[in-house]
Design an enzyme around this catalytic site. Structure first.
Site, short mmCIF file in Angstrom:
data_model
loop_
_atom_site.label_atom_id
_atom_site.label_comp_id
_atom_site.label_asym_id
_atom_site.label_seq_id
_atom_site.Cartn_x
_atom_site.Cartn_y
_atom_site.Cartn_z
CB CYS A 89 48.46 15.16 -15.91
SG CYS A 89 49.93 14.86 -14.95
CG HIS A 102 45.47 16.23 -13.47
ND1 HIS A 102 45.66 14.92 -13.12
CD2 HIS A 102 46.67 16.86 -13.31
CE1 HIS A 102 46.92 14.75 -12.76
NE2 HIS A 102 47.55 15.91 -12.86
CG ASN A 154 49.63 14.42 -10.14
OD1 ASN A 154 49.07 13.70 -10.97
ND2 ASN A 154 50.29 15.51 -10.49
N1 ACO Z 1 58.66 19.22 2.40
C1 ACO Z 1 59.10 20.32 3.00
N2 ACO Z 1 59.55 21.41 2.32
C2 ACO Z 1 59.54 21.34 0.98
C3 ACO Z 1 59.09 20.20 0.28
C4 ACO Z 1 58.64 19.11 1.06
N3 ACO Z 1 58.17 17.98 0.48
N4 ACO Z 1 59.19 20.43 -1.02
C5 ACO Z 1 59.69 21.67 -1.17
N5 ACO Z 1 59.90 22.21 0.04
C6 ACO Z 1 60.43 23.55 0.36
C7 ACO Z 1 61.26 24.14 -0.76
O1 ACO Z 1 62.59 23.67 -0.68
C8 ACO Z 1 61.14 25.60 -0.48
O2 ACO Z 1 62.03 25.94 0.56
P1 ACO Z 1 62.86 27.32 0.52
O3 ACO Z 1 61.81 28.40 0.55
O4 ACO Z 1 63.67 27.25 1.76
O5 ACO Z 1 63.62 27.28 -0.76
C9 ACO Z 1 59.73 25.75 0.08
O6 ACO Z 1 59.34 24.43 0.52
C10 ACO Z 1 58.71 26.27 -0.93
O7 ACO Z 1 58.84 25.56 -2.14
P2 ACO Z 1 57.93 25.85 -3.40
O8 ACO Z 1 58.32 24.94 -4.51
O9 ACO Z 1 57.88 27.32 -3.66
O10 ACO Z 1 56.50 25.39 -2.80
P3 ACO Z 1 55.07 25.60 -3.39
O11 ACO Z 1 54.24 26.26 -2.38
O12 ACO Z 1 55.07 26.16 -4.77
O13 ACO Z 1 54.55 24.08 -3.51
C11 ACO Z 1 54.25 22.34 -5.14
C12 ACO Z 1 55.26 23.16 -4.33
C13 ACO Z 1 53.40 21.57 -4.18
C14 ACO Z 1 55.06 21.39 -6.02
C15 ACO Z 1 53.39 23.28 -6.00
O14 ACO Z 1 54.18 24.21 -6.67
C16 ACO Z 1 52.57 22.52 -7.02
O15 ACO Z 1 51.69 21.77 -6.68
N6 ACO Z 1 52.80 22.75 -8.31
C17 ACO Z 1 52.02 22.15 -9.37
C18 ACO Z 1 52.21 20.66 -9.51
C19 ACO Z 1 51.43 20.19 -10.70
O16 ACO Z 1 50.36 20.67 -10.99
N7 ACO Z 1 51.94 19.31 -11.50
C20 ACO Z 1 51.24 19.06 -12.75
C21 ACO Z 1 51.06 17.78 -13.12
S1 ACO Z 1 52.39 16.68 -12.88
C22 ACO Z 1 52.50 15.79 -14.31
O17 ACO Z 1 52.08 16.22 -15.35
C23 ACO Z 1 53.23 14.48 -14.25
#
Ligand code: ACO
Length: 326
Positions: free
Chosen positions: A113, A253, A283
């Protein structure tokens, strides 16, 4: 002193839109979860004729039009991508073919990214050595081809797009690309990865991995992204003797709106100076910054003399920042 100057920008989004409501019919998720956790409402998904190289070439054509240049005037094409059409030839060679930019040499750059800012840095070094060069830097991605559509924790995040800019040398001391800061740390690579095709040599460690899709430890990536981008920005501004309130627009980004809000807070930056496209495009990895830059440029938000700060984070890990005077 020669500075690299952006003389044209362009972008291309696939036609098909995939909304959160559409995703609700595909995996166990909800518009409410996706919106509150990520800020994403919709994203574009490529179809026939919208290969990564085709999106990249379409974005490049717009940038060339704005620059008033024919494809034959381009000396170098750099395509930043983790989702090229093929491993070989490079996506940059396919873009060159599409454009008939036959006087250029062309290569791909993979910094996930962060690719576009790494690409700007490379282009800047060629231009410093030869100010007459005209260089296309393109961020182009079809992450839909590299997404596990059964994994709700990643498939709601990504979209397809391409953005481009044309750079050449300018002689005005305070106009153009002022500075870049780039960083990498391979030690934590497993927190964010995308395998290639399985190895046909069974002795190699990665032979068993047939999952050619993005795998991510989301919460860990989130924390490291905020910290790393914040440090890159602060160190670049300190190096250049510029205060954050002198920056007209920050174009980060677009990974997650909560990352962007946390970053703005860390930098004491009012959020209305952070440009966002995440709501409509998700993204789009290396395409996210050039698409946003083109949109801000075409909307007339950027005026000559404005300070613009780009900051990025991605797999590798890679991260960095770039400061431009428009
Ligand atoms: N819909 C509903 N529930 C979901 C979903 C979904 N799409 N996805 C995950 N959940 C659930 C999980 O199973 C979990 O449930 P549990 O508590 O029962 O186990 C709960 O939601 C919380 O999951 P987390 O992963 O802790 O959620 P978080 O608040 O951290 O959000 C996210 C996840 C959006 C992925 C976040 O962590 C994020 O944005 N991270 C950074 C992403 C990023 O910056 N990527 C970098 C670039 S990508 C690249 O380089 C190609």
């Amino acid at each position: 002193m020669t500075r690299s100057v952006v003389i044209g920008t362009g972008s291309c989004l696939p036609k098909r839109e995939l909304t959160n409501a559409d995703l609700e019919t595909m995996v166990d998720t909800s518009d409410e979860w996706i919106t509150t956790r990520t800020g994403i409402k919709s994203r574009r998904i490529s179809g026939h004729g919208e290969e990564t190289s085709k999106l990249g070439a379409a974005a490049a054509r717009q940038a060339l039009d704005m620059a008033g240049l024919a494809p034959a005037a381009i000396d170098l094409i750099i395509v930043c991508s983790i989702s090229p059409d093929m491993v070989m030839p490079s996506c940059a060679c396919l873009v060159q073919k599409e454009l008939a930019a036959l006087n250029a040499f062309a290569f791909d750059l993979n910094a996930a990214c962060s690719g576009f800012v790494f690409g700007l840095d490379v282009a800047d070094r060629y231009i410093k050595a030869n100010p007459a060069m005209k260089i296309l830097v393109i961020g182009a991605e079809n992450l839909s081809a590299r997404t596990n559509w059964q994994d709700r924790s990643t498939c709601v995040l990504f979209g397809d797009a391409a953005g481009a800019c044309v750079l050449t040398g300018g002689e005005e001391e305070q106009h153009g690309l002022l500075a870049t800061r780039l960083y990498s740390d391979g030690r934590l690579w497993q927190l964010l990865s995308l395998a290639g095709a399985p190895s046909l040599n069974p002795d190699l460690e990665y032979a068993a991995d047939n999952g050619a899709y993005i795998k991510m430890a989301g919460p860990d990536v989130f924390k490291i992204a905020v910290r790393s981008m914040g440090e890159a920005v602060n160190s670049l501004l300190a190096q250049e003797g510029i205060a954050i309130d002198q920056i007209k627009l920050v174009i980060p980004h677009q990974a997650n709106v909560r990352i962007l809000r946390s970053l703005a807070e860390k930098l004491s930056l009012p959020f209305d100076r952070v440009y966002t496209t995440i709501e409509k495009y998700g993204n789009t990895s290396a395409a996210s910054v050039p698409v946003a830059l083109d949109e801000a440029n075409r909307r007339g938000i950027l005026q000559r003399g404005d300070l613009v700060l780009l900051c990025v984070f991605g797999g590798g890990f890679t991260w960095g920042a770039a400061l431009l005077r428009w």
